[in-house]
Enzyme design. Structure first.
Site, PDB file in Angstrom:
ATOM      1  N   ASN A 154       0.797  -1.233   0.000  1.00 42.56           N
ATOM      2  CA  ASN A 154       0.000   0.000   0.000  1.00 42.56           C
ATOM      3  C   ASN A 154       0.831   1.286   0.000  1.00 42.56           C
ATOM      4  O   ASN A 154       0.418   2.290  -0.579  1.00 42.56           O
ATOM      5  CB  ASN A 154      -0.996  -0.004   1.169  1.00 42.56           C
ATOM      6  CG  ASN A 154      -0.333  -0.139   2.513  1.00 42.56           C
ATOM      7  OD1 ASN A 154       0.742  -0.720   2.646  1.00 42.56           O
ATOM      8  ND2 ASN A 154      -0.972   0.403   3.540  1.00 42.56           N
ATOM      9  N   GLY A 230       2.102  -5.728   7.637  1.00 40.07           N
ATOM     10  CA  GLY A 230       1.152  -6.525   6.876  1.00 40.07           C
ATOM     11  C   GLY A 230      -0.012  -6.970   7.737  1.00 40.07           C
ATOM     12  O   GLY A 230      -0.342  -6.356   8.752  1.00 40.07           O
ATOM     13  N   SER A 231      -0.610  -8.084   7.360  1.00 41.34           N
ATOM     14  CA  SER A 231      -1.846  -8.534   7.994  1.00 41.34           C
ATOM     15  C   SER A 231      -1.580  -9.225   9.324  1.00 41.34           C
ATOM     16  O   SER A 231      -0.487  -9.741   9.585  1.00 41.34           O
ATOM     17  CB  SER A 231      -2.579  -9.505   7.069  1.00 41.34           C
ATOM     18  OG  SER A 231      -1.874 -10.728   6.970  1.00 41.34           O
ATOM     19  N   GLU A 250       3.961  -4.178  12.387  1.00 43.20           N
ATOM     20  CA  GLU A 250       2.826  -3.253  12.318  1.00 43.20           C
ATOM     21  C   GLU A 250       1.732  -4.000  11.577  1.00 43.20           C
ATOM     22  O   GLU A 250       1.855  -4.275  10.379  1.00 43.20           O
ATOM     23  CB  GLU A 250       3.231  -1.955  11.601  1.00 43.20           C
ATOM     24  CG  GLU A 250       2.245  -0.825  11.816  1.00 43.20           C
ATOM     25  CD  GLU A 250       1.243  -0.716  10.691  1.00 43.20           C
ATOM     26  OE1 GLU A 250       0.108  -1.216  10.869  1.00 43.20           O
ATOM     27  OE2 GLU A 250       1.577  -0.160   9.646  1.00 43.20           O
ATOM     28  N   LEU A 251       0.671  -4.352  12.308  1.00 42.56           N
ATOM     29  CA  LEU A 251      -0.337  -5.267  11.778  1.00 42.56           C
ATOM     30  C   LEU A 251      -1.657  -4.545  11.523  1.00 42.56           C
ATOM     31  O   LEU A 251      -1.674  -3.420  11.056  1.00 42.56           O
ATOM     32  CB  LEU A 251      -0.504  -6.435  12.761  1.00 42.56           C
ATOM     33  CG  LEU A 251       0.794  -7.187  13.092  1.00 42.56           C
ATOM     34  CD1 LEU A 251       0.552  -8.230  14.179  1.00 42.56           C
ATOM     35  CD2 LEU A 251       1.395  -7.823  11.855  1.00 42.56           C
ATOM     36  N   CYS A 284      -3.262   1.335   6.768  1.00 44.44           N
ATOM     37  CA  CYS A 284      -3.364   0.660   8.071  1.00 44.44           C
ATOM     38  C   CYS A 284      -4.205   1.449   9.070  1.00 44.44           C
ATOM     39  O   CYS A 284      -4.900   0.861   9.896  1.00 44.44           O
ATOM     40  CB  CYS A 284      -1.967   0.427   8.642  1.00 44.44           C
ATOM     41  SG  CYS A 284      -0.910  -0.578   7.575  1.00 44.44           S
ATOM     42  N   GLU A 378     -10.684  -5.806  10.306  1.00 43.48           N
ATOM     43  CA  GLU A 378     -10.025  -4.797   9.475  1.00 43.48           C
ATOM     44  C   GLU A 378     -10.499  -4.933   8.036  1.00 43.48           C
ATOM     45  O   GLU A 378     -10.291  -5.966   7.394  1.00 43.48           O
ATOM     46  CB  GLU A 378      -8.506  -4.949   9.523  1.00 43.48           C
ATOM     47  CG  GLU A 378      -7.802  -3.899   8.664  1.00 43.48           C
ATOM     48  CD  GLU A 378      -6.293  -4.091   8.608  1.00 43.48           C
ATOM     49  OE1 GLU A 378      -5.580  -3.075   8.547  1.00 43.48           O
ATOM     50  OE2 GLU A 378      -5.836  -5.244   8.627  1.00 43.48           O
TER      51      GLU A 378
END
Length: 475
Positions: A154, A230-231, A250-251, A284, A378
């Site tokens: 992204n 990512g996820s 960082e999720l 995010c 999310e």
């Protein structure tokens, strides 16, 4: 265009035959053909990174690292239009937003250049402890070695540089594994660093699948740290596989924003339209939940819907486009199913809710229940739920009722309430009179709960990519 991994400064022309097509999300046209690396090439890259760390980066003084980074920033400045166009084509990001990403990327490299010369330690008062007289204690920061950087689609340039630039600034080497959807900008970035004078092997680009990275890079005993954006699903796998090594992740998030009755409504509307629908919600900290106090709920919703419907939807390369496609049709189909599920469960689709190929039209959903998927999970898509609340405590309770805790926004003129609410929100970061989506590159960014581990932001990333080392002397 055919792109390959770059190991020790050399493009890997030999292949196991496996390739992957990179396509423009808006037109479907072929952007590039990516030659995929296998486990053997990943292993080669890791071994090469270890050698580059021991033979080059360990001895490279801070001023040299700073100069290389500064040259890289200038080169990116010179080539910013080329990079912006590539991001728009491979990621489907509107060109004006792609340009903004490039400018932030330049800033991240410059921050890293500056901070590479300020990795300070401290001298400890050893005589503060019993038996400590006639002793001196020093604490310094030292690089960790090989950093595995796994990056998302992204913000293919800026989020990659949030890992690569601080790692170089700290004196580490990097295995760079970009998202399969956006490898072209990663390939260009790696070549740019080599042009800036970064020694071969310090930044090794490995164009592989997540499976190869997960089986080889993440558990590798010679890679002391993994940094991943990512996820939540992939993050859990990495955490389970990484063992005792350091991990920054960082999720996910479903970022909340609270609009109180005394807020500047027009300002909140403008910021929250961008926060929910910028880059088709594939951010995010995109605004997914908006809680509005009952006294101004109807006014906010009316203005919010009007502003959303004025967004210009179209080709990312069009200078006037505000809103483009999602990354691929699978992502668009998934979120359309979510919207239909919410509708069947009694929610109201105020605007949007339709799909045309990879474009999901900006969607505002009301009359939702807190257990609905569009509220609890999310979305990573251009949908937002708008919900009324009565009291401050109710807003705080609803906001905190989530497995996520990345970043939030609070809109109010009451400074006491602003600080009071910010302190009670279970978040890694809270903005007052700004939307949750806003991020600068020089503050600690990361989440609590299942939104991640550790922090990014150049200074804080450098700290997470170094170890503290104590040296004591008996005088």
């Amino acid at each position: 265009m055919k792109i390959t991994s770059i190991i020790n400064g050399v493009e890997q022309t030999e292949s196991n035959g496996e390739t992957m097509a990179v396509r423009n999300p808006f037109t479907g046209e072929l952007v590039a053909e990516m030659q995929l690396a296998d486990e053997a090439q990943m292993e080669e890259a890791i071994e090469n990174s270890v050698k580059a760390f021991n033979n080059t980066m360990k001895m490279m003084p801070a001023h040299e690292r700073a100069d290389i980074l500064l040259r890289a920033a200038q080169l990116l400045e010179d080539k910013k239009e080329d990079f912006a166009r590539v991001v728009a084509i491979e990621a489907g990001k509107p060109i004006k937003h792609s340009r903004a990403e490039i400018q932030r990327s330049i800033q991240v490299i410059r921050f890293s250049s500056e901070l590479s010369k300020h990795m300070t330690g401290e001298v400890l008062p050893m005589d503060a402890a019993l038996r400590g007289d006639q002793r001196m204690g020093m604490v310094k920061r030292v690089p960790m070695g090989v950093i595995g950087a796994i990056t998302p689609f992204n913000f293919p340039l800026n989020l990659s540089l949030h890992k690569i630039a601080p790692a170089i600034a700290a004196g580490n080497t990097v295995i760079f594994k970009p998202a399969e959807k956006t490898p072209v900008s990663a390939y260009m970035l790696t070549k740019l660093f080599h042009e800036a004078g970064l020694p071969d092997g310090v930044l090794n680009l490995v164009l592989s699948t997540g499976k190869v990275a997960g089986s080889t890079l993440v558990p590798h005993k010679k890679v002391p740290k993994i940094t991943f954006t990512g996820s939540l699903t992939v993050g859990k796998i990495i955490r389970d596989t990484a063992g005792f090594k350091k991990v920054t992740m960082e999720l996910g998030s479903n970022s909340p924003n609270i609009v109180f009755e005394d807020a500047e409504i027009d300002d909140a509307v403008e910021r929250l339209v961008n926060a929910a629908f910028g880059y088709s919600g594939q951010v995010c900290v995109s605004a997914q939940r908006i809680y509005v106090q009952e006294e101004v709920y109807d006014e906010f919703l009316m203005k919010y819907k009007e502003a959303t419907e004025q967004l210009k939807i179209g080709d990312p390369l069009d200078e006037e486009t505000d809103f483009g496609p999602m990354i691929d049709e699978d992502a668009a189909e998934r979120i359309q199913e979510w919207v239909e599920e919410a509708r069947e469960q009694g929610a109201t689709i105020e605007t949007g809710g339709e799909r045309k190929g990879t474009i999901v039209y900006p969607t505002i959903i009301t009359n939702v229940k807190k257990e609905m998927k569009v509220v609890t999970e999310e979305a990573f898509a251009p949908i937002v739920t708008v919900m009324p609340f009565r009291t401050e405590d109710e807003a705080i309770e609803n906001t905190n009722d989530s497995i996520y805790g990345l970043q939030a926004g609070v809109f109010t003129k009451d400074i006491s309430r602003a600080y009071r609410v910010a302190d009670k929100l279970e978040m890694g970061g809270v903005w007052i009179n700004e939307a949750s989506v806003y991020r600068q590159d020089n503050y600690p960014y990361g989440g609590v709960k299942l939104s991640g581990l550790g922090r990014e932001g150049v200074k804080y990333a450098i700290e997470e990519m170094t170890e503290l080392k104590f040296i004591g002397v008996r005088l």
